[in-house]
Design a protein around this motif. Structure first.
Motif, PDB file in Angstrom:
ATOM      1  N   LYS A 151       0.831  -1.164  -0.175  1.00 35.49           N
ATOM      2  CA  LYS A 151      -0.019   0.231   0.110  1.00 35.49           C
ATOM      3  C   LYS A 151       0.683   1.285   0.056  1.00 35.49           C
ATOM      4  O   LYS A 151       0.507   2.230  -0.643  1.00 35.49           O
ATOM      5  N   ALA A 152       1.968   1.164   0.698  1.00 35.86           N
ATOM      6  CA  ALA A 152       2.945   2.304   0.740  1.00 35.86           C
ATOM      7  C   ALA A 152       3.483   2.635  -0.591  1.00 35.86           C
ATOM      8  O   ALA A 152       3.703   3.806  -1.137  1.00 35.86           O
ATOM      9  N   LEU A 153       3.469   1.719  -1.538  1.00 38.78           N
ATOM     10  CA  LEU A 153       3.832   1.765  -2.919  1.00 38.78           C
ATOM     11  C   LEU A 153       3.063   2.643  -3.898  1.00 38.78           C
ATOM     12  O   LEU A 153       3.150   3.006  -4.884  1.00 38.78           O
ATOM     13  N   ARG A 154       1.884   2.436  -3.465  1.00 35.30           N
ATOM     14  CA  ARG A 154       0.658   2.983  -4.184  1.00 35.30           C
ATOM     15  C   ARG A 154       0.513   4.660  -4.145  1.00 35.30           C
ATOM     16  O   ARG A 154      -0.042   5.142  -4.831  1.00 35.30           O
ATOM     17  N   GLY A 155       1.321   5.075  -2.965  1.00 31.11           N
ATOM     18  CA  GLY A 155       1.281   6.622  -2.876  1.00 31.11           C
ATOM     19  C   GLY A 155       1.880   7.336  -4.000  1.00 31.11           C
ATOM     20  O   GLY A 155       2.423   6.898  -4.888  1.00 31.11           O
ATOM     21  N   LYS A 156       1.699   8.738  -3.801  1.00 27.19           N
ATOM     22  CA  LYS A 156       2.378   9.729  -4.733  1.00 27.19           C
ATOM     23  C   LYS A 156       3.708   9.525  -4.704  1.00 27.19           C
ATOM     24  O   LYS A 156       4.556   9.378  -3.582  1.00 27.19           O
ATOM     25  N   ILE A 157       4.499   9.742  -5.868  1.00 27.27           N
ATOM     26  CA  ILE A 157       5.973   9.579  -5.873  1.00 27.27           C
ATOM     27  C   ILE A 157       6.602  10.913  -5.288  1.00 27.27           C
ATOM     28  O   ILE A 157       6.300  12.055  -5.918  1.00 27.27           O
ATOM     29  N   ARG A 158       7.231  10.976  -4.342  1.00 26.32           N
ATOM     30  CA  ARG A 158       7.933  12.300  -3.928  1.00 26.32           C
ATOM     31  C   ARG A 158       9.604  12.206  -4.282  1.00 26.32           C
ATOM     32  O   ARG A 158      10.075  11.426  -4.536  1.00 26.32           O
TER      33      ARG A 158
END
Length: 137
Positions: free
Chosen positions: A129-136
Motif C-alpha cells: 500500500k505504501a508503494l501506491r502513494g504519490k512519488i515524492r
C-alpha cells in the motif's frame, strides 16, 4: 409400535393419525379422497423417557407447538399408506435429531507460527500500500 432404538419405542395408541384431504392441484382425485396424513404426538403425555421429553421440548422446531404437541402433515404422495410411512419417518427423524448431543467446543489459542504469519502478512500488505502513494522527489 414405532421403534426409536433398541430400548425405546412409542406405542401406537400415543400416535394420533388422521386422514385428511391433500391441498393443491390434482384434479378430481384430490377433491374426493383423503390421502394426506395428519399426525399428532403429545410429548408430555407420552411414555418416552424423561430425558427424551426434555430434549424434545427444548428443541426449537416449527413442528412442535407451545403445548408440547408434535404436528406433522404428510401429503407428498398420492397414496395414504406412503404418506403415513412418511409422517412416521419424519417423527422418528425429529426425535433422533433431538437426541444428538453436540461435542462441546474447546477454546484454543493461536500458535506462535500463526501469529508470526499474520504479522508478516500485515507488514507485506502495508509495504504494498505504501508503494501506491504519490512519488515524492
Amino acid at each position: 409400535m414405532l421403534e426409536l432404538s433398541r430400548n425405546v419405542a412409542i406405542p401406537d395408541n400415543e400416535l394420533e393419525l388422521t386422514a385428511i384431504r391433500a391441498q393443491g392441484a390434482g384434479g378430481q382425485h384430490v377433491n374426493k379422497t383423503s390421502t394426506a396424513i395428519h399426525l399428532r404426538f403429545d410429548i408430555r403425555a407420552s411414555s418416552l423417557p424423561e430425558y427424551y421429553k426434555e430434549r424434545l421440548l427444548a428443541l426449537n422446531n416449527h413442528l412442535i407447538t407451545a403445548d408440547g404437541v408434535v404436528i406433522i402433515k404428510a401429503q407428498e404422495y398420492r397414496s395414504q399408506e406412503l404418506n403415513r410411512e412418511s409422517a412416521l419417518a419424519r417423527l422418528v427423524a425429529l426425535i433422533q435429531q433431538a437426541m444428538v448431543v453436540e461435542k462441546a467446543r474447546k477454546a484454543t489459542k493461536p500458535t506462535k507460527g500463526s501469529k508470526l504469519r499474520r504479522l508478516e502478512g500485515k507488514v507485506r500488505k502495508g509495504a504494498t500500500k505504501a508503494l501506491r502513494g504519490k512519488i515524492r522527489t
